[in-house]
Motif scaffolding. Structure first.
Motif, PDB file in Angstrom:
ATOM      1  N   GLY A 422      15.615 -54.918 -64.994  1.00 27.29           N
ATOM      2  CA  GLY A 422      14.760 -54.529 -64.181  1.00 27.29           C
ATOM      3  C   GLY A 422      13.934 -53.373 -64.606  1.00 27.29           C
ATOM      4  O   GLY A 422      13.244 -52.694 -63.807  1.00 27.29           O
ATOM      5  N   GLY A 423      13.957 -52.711 -65.816  1.00 24.81           N
ATOM      6  CA  GLY A 423      13.418 -51.473 -66.301  1.00 24.81           C
ATOM      7  C   GLY A 423      12.024 -51.736 -66.475  1.00 24.81           C
ATOM      8  O   GLY A 423      11.626 -52.721 -66.839  1.00 24.81           O
ATOM      9  N   THR A 424      11.242 -50.586 -66.356  1.00 27.76           N
ATOM     10  CA  THR A 424       9.695 -50.646 -66.503  1.00 27.76           C
ATOM     11  C   THR A 424       9.385 -49.620 -67.422  1.00 27.76           C
ATOM     12  O   THR A 424       8.256 -49.850 -68.164  1.00 27.76           O
ATOM     13  N   PHE A 425      10.247 -48.694 -67.836  1.00 25.36           N
ATOM     14  CA  PHE A 425       9.857 -47.818 -68.942  1.00 25.36           C
ATOM     15  C   PHE A 425      11.115 -47.194 -69.369  1.00 25.36           C
ATOM     16  O   PHE A 425      12.050 -46.879 -68.768  1.00 25.36           O
ATOM     17  N   THR A 426      11.282 -46.897 -70.826  1.00 26.33           N
ATOM     18  CA  THR A 426      12.440 -46.235 -71.329  1.00 26.33           C
ATOM     19  C   THR A 426      12.435 -45.122 -71.903  1.00 26.33           C
ATOM     20  O   THR A 426      11.340 -44.797 -72.621  1.00 26.33           O
ATOM     21  N   LEU A 427      13.223 -44.222 -71.731  1.00 21.51           N
ATOM     22  CA  LEU A 427      13.208 -42.971 -72.356  1.00 21.51           C
ATOM     23  C   LEU A 427      14.416 -42.717 -73.567  1.00 21.51           C
ATOM     24  O   LEU A 427      15.742 -43.361 -73.140  1.00 21.51           O
ATOM     25  N   ASN A 428      14.110 -42.681 -74.682  1.00 28.02           N
ATOM     26  CA  ASN A 428      15.222 -42.872 -75.877  1.00 28.02           C
ATOM     27  C   ASN A 428      15.420 -41.382 -76.374  1.00 28.02           C
ATOM     28  O   ASN A 428      14.418 -40.846 -77.066  1.00 28.02           O
ATOM     29  N   ASN A 429      16.467 -40.845 -76.046  1.00 31.59           N
ATOM     30  CA  ASN A 429      16.913 -39.461 -76.731  1.00 31.59           C
ATOM     31  C   ASN A 429      17.703 -39.614 -78.121  1.00 31.59           C
ATOM     32  O   ASN A 429      18.960 -39.748 -78.013  1.00 31.59           O
ATOM     33  N   TYR A 430      16.953 -40.005 -79.072  1.00 28.23           N
ATOM     34  CA  TYR A 430      17.701 -40.230 -80.411  1.00 28.23           C
ATOM     35  C   TYR A 430      18.070 -38.863 -81.022  1.00 28.23           C
ATOM     36  O   TYR A 430      18.589 -38.829 -82.094  1.00 28.23           O
ATOM     37  N   GLY A 431      17.594 -37.617 -80.267  1.00 27.80           N
ATOM     38  CA  GLY A 431      18.047 -36.384 -81.089  1.00 27.80           C
ATOM     39  C   GLY A 431      19.450 -36.225 -81.037  1.00 27.80           C
ATOM     40  O   GLY A 431      19.975 -35.532 -81.788  1.00 27.80           O
ATOM     41  N   VAL A 432      20.265 -36.840 -80.138  1.00 24.03           N
ATOM     42  CA  VAL A 432      21.711 -36.831 -80.251  1.00 24.03           C
ATOM     43  C   VAL A 432      22.201 -37.390 -81.566  1.00 24.03           C
ATOM     44  O   VAL A 432      23.401 -36.942 -81.840  1.00 24.03           O
ATOM     45  N   PHE A 433      21.477 -38.076 -82.212  1.00 22.55           N
ATOM     46  CA  PHE A 433      22.135 -38.389 -83.592  1.00 22.55           C
ATOM     47  C   PHE A 433      21.522 -37.606 -84.785  1.00 22.55           C
ATOM     48  O   PHE A 433      21.694 -37.848 -85.865  1.00 22.55           O
ATOM     49  N   GLY A 434      21.051 -36.641 -84.270  1.00 25.25           N
ATOM     50  CA  GLY A 434      20.563 -35.364 -85.401  1.00 25.25           C
ATOM     51  C   GLY A 434      19.437 -35.603 -85.994  1.00 25.25           C
ATOM     52  O   GLY A 434      19.171 -35.120 -87.166  1.00 25.25           O
ATOM     53  N   VAL A 435      18.244 -36.402 -85.449  1.00 29.04           N
ATOM     54  CA  VAL A 435      17.256 -36.878 -86.374  1.00 29.04           C
ATOM     55  C   VAL A 435      16.076 -36.266 -85.603  1.00 29.04           C
ATOM     56  O   VAL A 435      16.094 -36.334 -84.199  1.00 29.04           O
TER      57      VAL A 435
END
Length: 509
Positions: A422-435
């Motif tokens: 049911g998601g309409t927009f995604t927030l992707n916090n890839y900073g947790v991987f150090g990039v």
């Protein structure tokens, strides 16, 4: 006198057609209560404990841990009713390998009349509960049983032609996990006199009258995409139910029948054996469960969505200071992800084109009224995207609590299908991987994804002077069908302005 009843893998909802056995919760000979969980299975959506609708003694289990079963395949059999001695005897007989009157996957060993009498007699041992998405269900209305001579493509008025159906990997797995009666019924006799004309005639003729016995929408889509008439396919499932393996077998037979005879190729030179110690083949990891679902979704996204990415560096020093001030004031701690989510929600209110999806069949853009915010989470099972429902109506504290709840559920493999859809927009916090940056693939069927890199001290010109500031890179990947670069750039610039000056949000609160 105890009766042995068969419990089959129920419909797990969300269009799922198979599940992998992760852990058996009962053993042969155990006494189970009505609606007691008996097996833990993994689907492409979540881990599910499946309850059994019968109470009695487990007499048999089908499938070892790690086996993938289609919906409708037998899970276990339970001896219900009778005396304890009868039930114990049946359980012992099953444990020792003795045959029991267990119904096969294609029907009961007794007549239809005796089946109905038995079903009526055991109503007291059957819960009749309906659990949304999965679980037990009340006895379904019986359909007229149709006896089939073969589960292959239906016969026509022409002589038998090439019906040697060699199973694919999926059908092989299904046949291996099914009971012997179902497995032996899943292969049709072969014939060497195949011709394109006879194969076309088989597809064009109508062998079944009335509705086609198909439950899964995925099976219907597979047949429709390949131009296969489901009325020409005989199912190997219960009461003639057409399974995906049946469609794959039928398609294999038709492909072989219509394929032109290839010219005899010259004999290839002998392959020189590799030296000892040199690997000739890599490890093969099945694409199934969560990994398979992710692969399918990302492949579909790349195939259907013309995506583009834009990015910008932003000074997050003021945002970090605002968060510290909020947490110092007392009360529940506010997470950085919650603040970024609030910024996203307000940005989507200004640029609603990005909170939409594309109906490819109707060639229409569907703008969605509410923001259901997904966030990427890495778990031991793989990448999942839990969804915070109605994120626009939540405060920073509420978002923080919901992010924490869903993250913990993801780590425990306890997310439900409703948590992942049911998601309409995604927030992707890839900073947790150090990039710092990324060009993520859009979570189909959404229209955009915001990526957030790590926040680290960097040289930055602040108020006309060089200073060390907390800098973050933001990237937006968007579906170019729903908007142009101007809209995407406006959205990203607004997000960056709110990160650099959180007071900007006060104008829209």
């Amino acid at each position: 006198m105890a009766r042995v009843l068969e419990f089959k893998l129920p419909d797990l909802g969300e269009g799922l057609t198979e599940a992998e056995i992760v852990r058996w919760l009962v053993a042969v000979g155990d006494v189970v209560a009505i609606d007691q969980p008996v097996v833990e299975v993994e689907t492409a959506k979540a881990m599910v404990e499946v309850p059994c609708p019968y109470g009695g003694v487990v007499t048999a289990r089908y499938g070892e841990e790690g086996t993938e079963l289609p919906v409708g395949a037998p899970l276990l059999t339970v001896a219900v009713g009778g005396t304890d001695a009868d039930a114990g005897g049946n359980g012992a007989a099953a444990a020792s390998g003795a045959s029991a009157p267990v119904p096969s996957a294609s029907g009961s060993s007794a007549s239809g009349a005796s089946d109905e009498a038995a079903a009526s007699a055991v109503s007291s041992e059957y819960s009749g509960n309906v659990l949304v998405g999965y679980g037990t269900a009340g006895p379904a209305a019986r359909r007229r049983r149709v006896r089939h001579e073969s589960p292959a493509v239906a016969r026509t008025s022409e002589p038998a032609t090439a019906t040697a159906l060699t199973g694919t990997a999926g059908s092989t797995a299904s046949a291996a996990s099914a009971p012997p009666a179902a497995a032996s019924a899943s292969v049709a006799p072969a014939s060497a006199t195949a011709s394109p004309a006879s194969a076309s005639a088989r597809v064009g003729a109508g062998a079944h009258e009335g509705p086609v016995p198909v439950i899964s929408p995925l099976v219907r889509k597979l047949a429709r995409d390949r131009g296969l008439d489901l009325r020409e396919v005989r199912g190997s499932g219960p009461e003639g139910l057409i399974l995906r393996a049946d469609v794959e077998l039928a398609l294999t037979a038709l492909d072989r029948a219509v394929a032109p005879q290839a010219p005899q190729a010259p004999q290839a030179p002998a392959v020189v054996a590799a030296p000892a110690g040199v690997a000739t083949a890599g490890e093969r990891v099945p694409l199934r469960g969560v990994r398979g679902a992710v692969a399918d979704k990302l492949s579909r996204s790349r195939t259907e969505i013309p995506d583009a990415t834009c990015w910008v560096d932003a000074d997050a020093t003021e945002l970090m200071a605002a968060r510290s001030a909020m947490n110092a004031a007392g009360g529940p701690k506010i997470s950085l992800l919650a603040l970024l989510a609030r910024i996203c929600v307000h940005a989507l209110a200004r640029f609603p084109e990005l909170n939409s999806t594309v109906d490819t069949a109707a060639r229409e853009i569907v703008r969605l009224p509410a923001v259901h915010l997904g966030f990427a989470a890495q778990t031991p099972r793989g990448l999942v995207v839990p969804v915070v429902k109605d994120a626009g109506a939540r405060t920073a504290e509420s978002l923080t609590a919901e992010f924490a709840r869903l993250t913990e559920s993801a780590r425990q493999s306890a997310l439900t299908p409703a948590d992942l859809t049911g998601g309409t927009f995604t927030l992707n916090n890839y900073g947790v991987f150090g990039v710092d940056g990324s060009t993520p693939i859009i979570n189909h069927p959404e229209a955009a994804m915001l990526g957030v890199g790590r926040i680290i001290p960097k040289p930055w010109v602040h108020q006309g002077e060089l200073a060390v500031r907390q800098v973050v890179q933001l990237s937006l990947t968007f579906d170019h069908r729903v908007c142009d670069g101007g809209t995407a750039g406006g959205f990203l610039r607004y997000v960056a302005d709110c990160v650099e000056q959180p007071a900007v949000l006060l104008r829209t609160l």
